[in-house]
Design a protein around this motif. Structure first.
Motif, PDB file in Angstrom:
ATOM      1  N   LYS A  35       0.834  -1.212   0.000  1.00  0.00           N
ATOM      2  CA  LYS A  35       0.000   0.000   0.000  1.00  0.00           C
ATOM      3  C   LYS A  35       0.863   1.255   0.000  1.00  0.00           C
ATOM      4  N   GLN A  39       1.061   1.755  -3.894  1.00  0.00           N
ATOM      5  CA  GLN A  39      -0.279   2.332  -3.808  1.00  0.00           C
ATOM      6  C   GLN A  39      -1.374   1.294  -4.078  1.00  0.00           C
ATOM      7  N   ALA A  40      -1.137   0.056  -3.690  1.00  0.00           N
ATOM      8  CA  ALA A  40      -2.125  -1.009  -3.877  1.00  0.00           C
ATOM      9  C   ALA A  40      -3.298  -0.791  -2.923  1.00  0.00           C
ATOM     10  N   TRP A  57      -5.275  -1.561  -8.017  1.00  0.00           N
ATOM     11  CA  TRP A  57      -5.113  -0.125  -7.808  1.00  0.00           C
ATOM     12  C   TRP A  57      -6.439   0.572  -8.076  1.00  0.00           C
ATOM     13  N   GLY A  71      -5.174   2.029 -13.470  1.00  0.00           N
ATOM     14  CA  GLY A  71      -5.589   1.350 -12.252  1.00  0.00           C
ATOM     15  C   GLY A  71      -5.925  -0.081 -12.616  1.00  0.00           C
ATOM     16  N   SER A 147       7.399   4.017  -8.328  1.00  0.00           N
ATOM     17  CA  SER A 147       7.123   3.035  -7.278  1.00  0.00           C
ATOM     18  C   SER A 147       8.401   2.469  -6.679  1.00  0.00           C
TER      19      SER A 147
END
Length: 164
Positions: A35, A39-40, A57, A71, A147
């Motif tokens: 996360k 950004q999961a 996402w 996403g 990321s």
């Protein structure tokens, strides 16, 4: 961070992280870490052969002209895992919020000892000669760069707290 360009659209990125290989490797299987650095919003990740590797996402508020909103879900099957060292996820597909899935692909992650830290290498393969695939890799390569920078910050600030 070294990025190896490929005219076919595939990519490989490598960077040094001042953390143990096992800690960096663990960031790919720890829900909290995923996360933070990727950004999961959801993840089902099992570090065993034939395990699930699925990351979701949130849909972006903007639309790419070829891919639509970004996403969605990236999923595949873990076919090789050497805890703390490397993993190979095969039969990967990106399922966007709208439109057709892209795949199959393979994702290879390697965490090799280097000095007091490790060399993380991420490689994604799979391609068809089409504008949509080329655009996918252009967008995803930039996403990986951002990321992996976030992963480095996370791993370096959480020494020893993420293990698989």
């Amino acid at each position: 961070m070294a990025t190896v360009p490929d005219p076919a659209g595939r990519f490989e990125q490598s960077l040094f992280i001042n953390a143990k290989p096992a800690d960096v490797f663990g960031c790919f299987f720890d829900h909290v870490a995923l996360k933070i650095w990727w950004q999961a919003v959801h993840a089902v990740v099992t570090p065993v052969p034939f395990g699930v590797f699925a990351i979701e996402w949130t849909q972006t508020p903007y639309r790419d002209e070829l891919l639509g909103p970004l996403g969605g879900v990236f999923h595949g099957t873990v076919v090789d895992v050497r805890p703390g060292q490397q993993l190979l996820v095969a039969d990967c597909w990106w399922v966007p919020p709208e439109g057709d899935a892209l795949g199959p692909m393979a994702l290879h992650v390697s965490c090799q000892p280097e000095g007091d830290g490790c060399r993380l290498t991420v490689r994604q393969d799979g391609y068809e000669p089409s504008p949509r695939w080329r655009r996918y890799y252009a967008v995803v390569s930039r996403g990986w760069q951002l990321s992996l920078t976030a992963l480095r910050r996370h791993a370096e600030s959480h020494h020893g707290s993420v293990r698989v």
